[in-house]
Design an enzyme around this catalytic site. Structure first.
Site: not given
Ligand code: 8OZ
Length: 362
Positions: A102, A183, A230, A320
């Site tokens: 990622q 982000y 994502r 997760g």
């Protein structure tokens, strides 16, 4: 693709990547990198222990020193970091697993103490997030950011391109561009954080521009069939906010679909790690706009994951936290074995305890 019905435990391909089952490991920040931001020496063991996942999505990894926002997260911009990650991919592949990296730039979710001397965080606009980060001093408010100049954007895109090439050099099967969770790319997408008046702000088209330029650059460098993205349309994480997410993400996915052969979109449904129904949002409508693979995430259990795959909505489901405490999560779900609980105290930072010492039950 076969004509047989897909199940959670049947094989498929995600772009160019053959996967043994439909269970992905979601990217998980563990804050165990070394001072030079190479991955932990234990990371190869940690990921190899979890290699029965159809696809491992390795933890968020900064593309540049300015892309870092938390203590001890790994990078993919130095030769030492590439060598460290090569150890990880070698051990995962030796176990028959598949792994993508990622690619992360935190934007305004950072603190000056984590950045090169004299730097402040960068963002679409000079608006501080109401958010905390974790530094050497513990939890602290994020630092006030400066707005990226228009002239800085080509170099930023170049950082993503180079990071993607580095990931391939390190042996990854592909990359996932982190455009979620408040982000940098998500800050550009949303009108709560993007107040720019140039080609990267204002209209939905303009706010999606950075995402599309980054993903096009990465796909051009390593192949669209090894590139994923994502998204988290309704998450409030890290002060993410948009006045009208459905048309914003409709446009984003429509345009991502125009990048021919793009491998996957991975969507966090609802609030990251929390309430799936925090805001109304039509995820199936989004899925219908994309020809590539769809990875669904957030709060899935076996039953819900099976329904998502068998109905044709999702090609994979990402888990997760369950993967932290259950390295053999795939086998446990398959055999109906109870899942171990994660220890909250060892999630972030530290060594082997709570990282590589969760036992397999199978
Ligand atoms: C938890 C702690 C720090 C970072 C994300 C990369 O939410 C993260 C993250 C999660 O995407």
């Amino acid at each position: 693709m076969t004509s047989e019905t897909a199940t959670l435990f049947s094989a498929t391909r995600i772009g160019a990547i053959p996967v043994a089952n439909r269970i992905a490991m979601a990217p998980l920040t563990r804050n165990r990198a070394q001072p030079d931001r190479t991955p932990s020496p234990l990371a190869a063991t940690y990921y190899a222990q979890r290699a029965s996942a159809g696809l491992l999505i390795a933890e968020a990894t900064q593309i540049s020193p300015l892309g870092q926002g938390y203590l001890d997260t790994p990078g993919i911009y130095s030769p030492e970091q590439i060598a460290g990650w090569r150890e990880v991919t070698t051990q995962v592949h030796a176990r028959g697993g598949r792994i993508v990296l990622q690619l992360w730039h935190v934007g305004r979710i950072s603190h000056t103490s984590l950045l090169p001397q004299g730097e402040v965080p960068v963002a679409p606009s000079a608006l501080p997030a109401k958010a905390k980060t974790f530094t050497a001093q513990g939890f602290e408010d994020v630092s006030a950011p400066r707005a990226l100049a228009l002239e800085e954007i080509p170099a930023l895109i170049e950082d993503y391109r180079r990071a993607a090439r580095n990931a391939i050099e390190a042996g990854f099967d592909g990359v996932e561009v982190h455009a979620a969770n408040g982000y940098l790319i998500d800050q550009f997408l949303r009108d709560g954080s993007n107040k720019r008046q140039d080609a990267y702000g204002g209209s939905i088209e303009n706010r999606c521009r950075l995402l599309l330029e980054v993903v096009s650059a990465v796909a051009g460098a390593i192949g669209p069939e090894r590139t994923g993205v994502r998204l988290s349309p309704t998450t409030p994480a890290n002060d993410a906010h948009d006045s009208d997410p459905q048309p914003l993400f409709r446009h984003a996915v429509q345009q991502l679909d125009r990048i021919d052969g793009l491998a996957f979109i991975h969507v966090i449904e609802g609030a990251t790690g929390g309430d799936r129904d925090n805001l109304p949002f039509d995820y199936p409508a989004l899925r219908a706009l994309f020809r590539g693979a769809w990875i669904a995430n957030n709060g899935y259990d076996r039953e819900r994951a099976e329904a998502a795959v068998e109905s044709g909505y999702a090609d994979m489901v990402a888990f997760g936290r369950a993967f932290i405490a259950n390295p053999d999560l795939v086998e446990r779900l398959h055999q109906g074995i109870a899942l171990a609980e994660v220890d909250q105290d060892t999630l972030y930072g530290g060594g082997a305890h709570g990282y590589t010492d969760y036992p397999s039950a199978t």
